[in-house]
Design an enzyme around this catalytic site. Structure first.
Site, PDB file in Angstrom:
ATOM      1  N   LYS A   1     -49.795  50.249   5.322  1.00 33.04           N
ATOM      2  CA  LYS A   1     -49.334  49.051   4.628  1.00 33.04           C
ATOM      3  C   LYS A   1     -48.319  48.295   5.503  1.00 33.04           C
ATOM      4  O   LYS A   1     -47.834  48.837   6.508  1.00 33.04           O
ATOM      5  CB  LYS A   1     -48.721  49.458   3.281  1.00 33.04           C
ATOM      6  CG  LYS A   1     -49.758  50.080   2.322  1.00 33.04           C
ATOM      7  CD  LYS A   1     -49.121  50.424   0.983  1.00 33.04           C
ATOM      8  CE  LYS A   1     -50.128  51.032   0.031  1.00 33.04           C
ATOM      9  NZ  LYS A   1     -49.526  51.372  -1.287  1.00 33.04           N
TER      10      LYS A   1
ATOM     11  N   TYR B   1     -57.363  45.843  -5.000  1.00 32.83           N
ATOM     12  CA  TYR B   1     -56.621  46.451  -6.115  1.00 32.83           C
ATOM     13  C   TYR B   1     -57.132  45.980  -7.476  1.00 32.83           C
ATOM     14  O   TYR B   1     -56.389  46.027  -8.457  1.00 32.83           O
ATOM     15  CB  TYR B   1     -55.126  46.148  -5.974  1.00 32.83           C
ATOM     16  CG  TYR B   1     -54.428  47.008  -4.939  1.00 32.83           C
ATOM     17  CD1 TYR B   1     -54.434  48.403  -5.048  1.00 32.83           C
ATOM     18  CD2 TYR B   1     -53.734  46.448  -3.869  1.00 32.83           C
ATOM     19  CE1 TYR B   1     -53.790  49.205  -4.106  1.00 32.83           C
ATOM     20  CE2 TYR B   1     -53.083  47.240  -2.933  1.00 32.83           C
ATOM     21  CZ  TYR B   1     -53.116  48.620  -3.056  1.00 32.83           C
ATOM     22  OH  TYR B   1     -52.473  49.413  -2.139  1.00 32.83           O
TER      23      TYR B   1
ATOM     24  N   ASN C   1     -44.701  52.417   0.041  1.00 32.32           N
ATOM     25  CA  ASN C   1     -45.041  53.819   0.306  1.00 32.32           C
ATOM     26  C   ASN C   1     -45.986  54.020   1.493  1.00 32.32           C
ATOM     27  O   ASN C   1     -46.696  55.009   1.584  1.00 32.32           O
ATOM     28  CB  ASN C   1     -45.551  54.499  -0.966  1.00 32.32           C
ATOM     29  CG  ASN C   1     -46.771  53.808  -1.546  1.00 32.32           C
ATOM     30  OD1 ASN C   1     -47.319  52.876  -0.954  1.00 32.32           O
ATOM     31  ND2 ASN C   1     -47.210  54.269  -2.704  1.00 32.32           N
TER      32      ASN C   1
ATOM     33  N   HIS D   1     -52.155  53.646   2.181  1.00 30.70           N
ATOM     34  CA  HIS D   1     -53.136  53.738   1.101  1.00 30.70           C
ATOM     35  C   HIS D   1     -54.268  54.648   1.555  1.00 30.70           C
ATOM     36  O   HIS D   1     -54.652  54.635   2.714  1.00 30.70           O
ATOM     37  CB  HIS D   1     -53.720  52.352   0.785  1.00 30.70           C
ATOM     38  CG  HIS D   1     -55.014  52.436   0.030  1.00 30.70           C
ATOM     39  ND1 HIS D   1     -55.068  52.646  -1.327  1.00 30.70           N
ATOM     40  CD2 HIS D   1     -56.306  52.393   0.449  1.00 30.70           C
ATOM     41  CE1 HIS D   1     -56.343  52.715  -1.712  1.00 30.70           C
ATOM     42  NE2 HIS D   1     -57.108  52.554  -0.650  1.00 30.70           N
TER      43      HIS D   1
ATOM     44  N   GLU E   1     -64.431  50.500  -0.617  1.00 27.31           N
ATOM     45  CA  GLU E   1     -63.324  49.958   0.183  1.00 27.31           C
ATOM     46  C   GLU E   1     -63.716  49.801   1.653  1.00 27.31           C
ATOM     47  O   GLU E   1     -63.339  48.825   2.306  1.00 27.31           O
ATOM     48  CB  GLU E   1     -62.088  50.851   0.031  1.00 27.31           C
ATOM     49  CG  GLU E   1     -61.497  50.746  -1.378  1.00 27.31           C
ATOM     50  CD  GLU E   1     -60.407  51.773  -1.672  1.00 27.31           C
ATOM     51  OE1 GLU E   1     -59.975  52.484  -0.749  1.00 27.31           O
ATOM     52  OE2 GLU E   1     -59.993  51.854  -2.846  1.00 27.31           O
TER      53      GLU E   1
HETATM   54  P1  RTP Z   1     -52.763  53.420  -3.157  1.00 24.55           P
HETATM   55  O1  RTP Z   1     -53.858  52.870  -4.052  1.00 24.55           O
HETATM   56  O2  RTP Z   1     -51.963  52.330  -2.481  1.00 24.55           O
HETATM   57  O3  RTP Z   1     -53.238  54.464  -2.214  1.00 24.55           O
HETATM   58  O4  RTP Z   1     -51.703  54.161  -4.080  1.00 24.55           O
HETATM   59  P2  RTP Z   1     -51.911  55.192  -5.243  1.00 24.55           P
HETATM   60  O5  RTP Z   1     -53.378  55.456  -5.500  1.00 24.55           O
HETATM   61  O6  RTP Z   1     -51.051  56.361  -4.951  1.00 24.55           O
HETATM   62  O7  RTP Z   1     -51.292  54.389  -6.446  1.00 24.55           O
HETATM   63  P3  RTP Z   1     -51.923  53.283  -7.425  1.00 24.55           P
HETATM   64  O8  RTP Z   1     -51.637  53.713  -8.820  1.00 24.55           O
HETATM   65  O9  RTP Z   1     -53.337  52.978  -7.036  1.00 24.55           O
HETATM   66  O10 RTP Z   1     -50.995  52.028  -7.111  1.00 24.55           O
HETATM   67  C1  RTP Z   1     -51.199  51.224  -5.988  1.00 24.55           C
HETATM   68  C2  RTP Z   1     -49.892  50.925  -5.323  1.00 24.55           C
HETATM   69  O11 RTP Z   1     -49.083  50.130  -6.199  1.00 24.55           O
HETATM   70  C3  RTP Z   1     -47.718  50.423  -5.982  1.00 24.55           C
HETATM   71  N1  RTP Z   1     -47.101  50.850  -7.233  1.00 24.55           N
HETATM   72  N2  RTP Z   1     -45.948  50.385  -7.641  1.00 24.55           N
HETATM   73  N3  RTP Z   1     -43.665  49.819  -9.205  1.00 24.55           N
HETATM   74  C4  RTP Z   1     -44.467  50.785  -9.554  1.00 24.55           C
HETATM   75  O12 RTP Z   1     -44.235  51.506 -10.490  1.00 24.55           O
HETATM   76  C5  RTP Z   1     -45.663  51.011  -8.782  1.00 24.55           C
HETATM   77  N4  RTP Z   1     -46.633  51.855  -9.076  1.00 24.55           N
HETATM   78  C6  RTP Z   1     -47.538  51.753  -8.089  1.00 24.55           C
HETATM   79  C7  RTP Z   1     -47.635  51.558  -4.992  1.00 24.55           C
HETATM   80  O13 RTP Z   1     -47.320  51.029  -3.716  1.00 24.55           O
HETATM   81  C8  RTP Z   1     -49.027  52.155  -5.020  1.00 24.55           C
HETATM   82  O14 RTP Z   1     -49.357  52.771  -3.795  1.00 24.55           O
END
Ligand code: RTP
Length: 156
Positions: free
Chosen positions: A16, A56, A120, A123, A134
């Site tokens: 990212k 997303y 973070n 991805h 993707e």
């Molecule tokens: P990613 O898709 O980026 O690999 O991350 P992930 O599966 O671990 O998490 P996801 O639930 O798909 O959320 C995508 C990205 O959104 C941001 N996020 N912010 N502020 C918040 O509470 C929050 N929750 C998620 C994170 O950067 C997450 O990687």
């Protein structure tokens, strides 16, 4: 190509903007390669809002969606990658850690390299079906190398 369950399984990963700006791309690629995964697609992309929204799309209803799309589409380049290897989708997620870096174990990418959930660093696709979607969204077929690897079938 990239058949799940084989040593040619593929996943999509992306450094990212925060990871690119902190110059962590090499560290992340090194971890994946050292594990035994093969980098078969790699490019730097400055994604626009449309691309990030498509990526997303499943998070549209979440409260953080708008900020996430804005951040990802207005913070400069990301590094888009395709990694290949046995179990790469699920084990790639293990190597990344959980969404919140402060809940991610040491030894994981987020656990070792990040502190903020919205920054973070990386991805990774969360299933073989999203992985295929993707990869198709971010890469043209000819941009992903057809590497059948090694002369030796037992080398990963
Ligand atoms: P990613 O898709 O980026 O690999 O991350 P992930 O599966 O671990 O998490 P996801 O639930 O798909 O959320 C995508 C990205 O959104 C941001 N996020 N912010 N502020 C918040 O509470 C929050 N929750 C998620 C994170 O950067 C997450 O990687």
């Amino acid at each position: 190509q990239g058949l799940p369950g084989t040593k040619y399984e593929r996943t999509f990963m992306m450094v990212k903007p925060d990871g690119v700006q902190r110059q962590l791309t090499g560290e992340i690629i090194k971890r994946m390669e050292t594990k035994g995964y093969v980098l078969v697609g790699l490019k730097m992309v400055t994604p626009d809002e449309k691309l990030v929204s498509q990526h997303y799309d499943d998070l549209k209803a979440r409260p953080f969606y708008k900020g996430l799309v804005k951040y990802m589409s207005s913070s400069g380049p990301v590094v888009a990658m395709v990694f290949q290897g046995k179990g790469v989708v699920d084990y790639g997620r293990v190597m990344i850690g959980v969404t919140d870096p402060l809940k991610s174990a040491p030894g994981t990418i987020r656990g070792d390299l990040s502190v903020d959930v919205g920054r973070n660093t990386i991805h990774g696709s969360d299933g073989t079906s999203p992985a295929q979607d993707e990869i198709a969204l971010w890469f043209k077929p000819e941009e992903v190398a057809d590497i059948k690897n090694c002369a030796s079938a037992w080398i990963y």
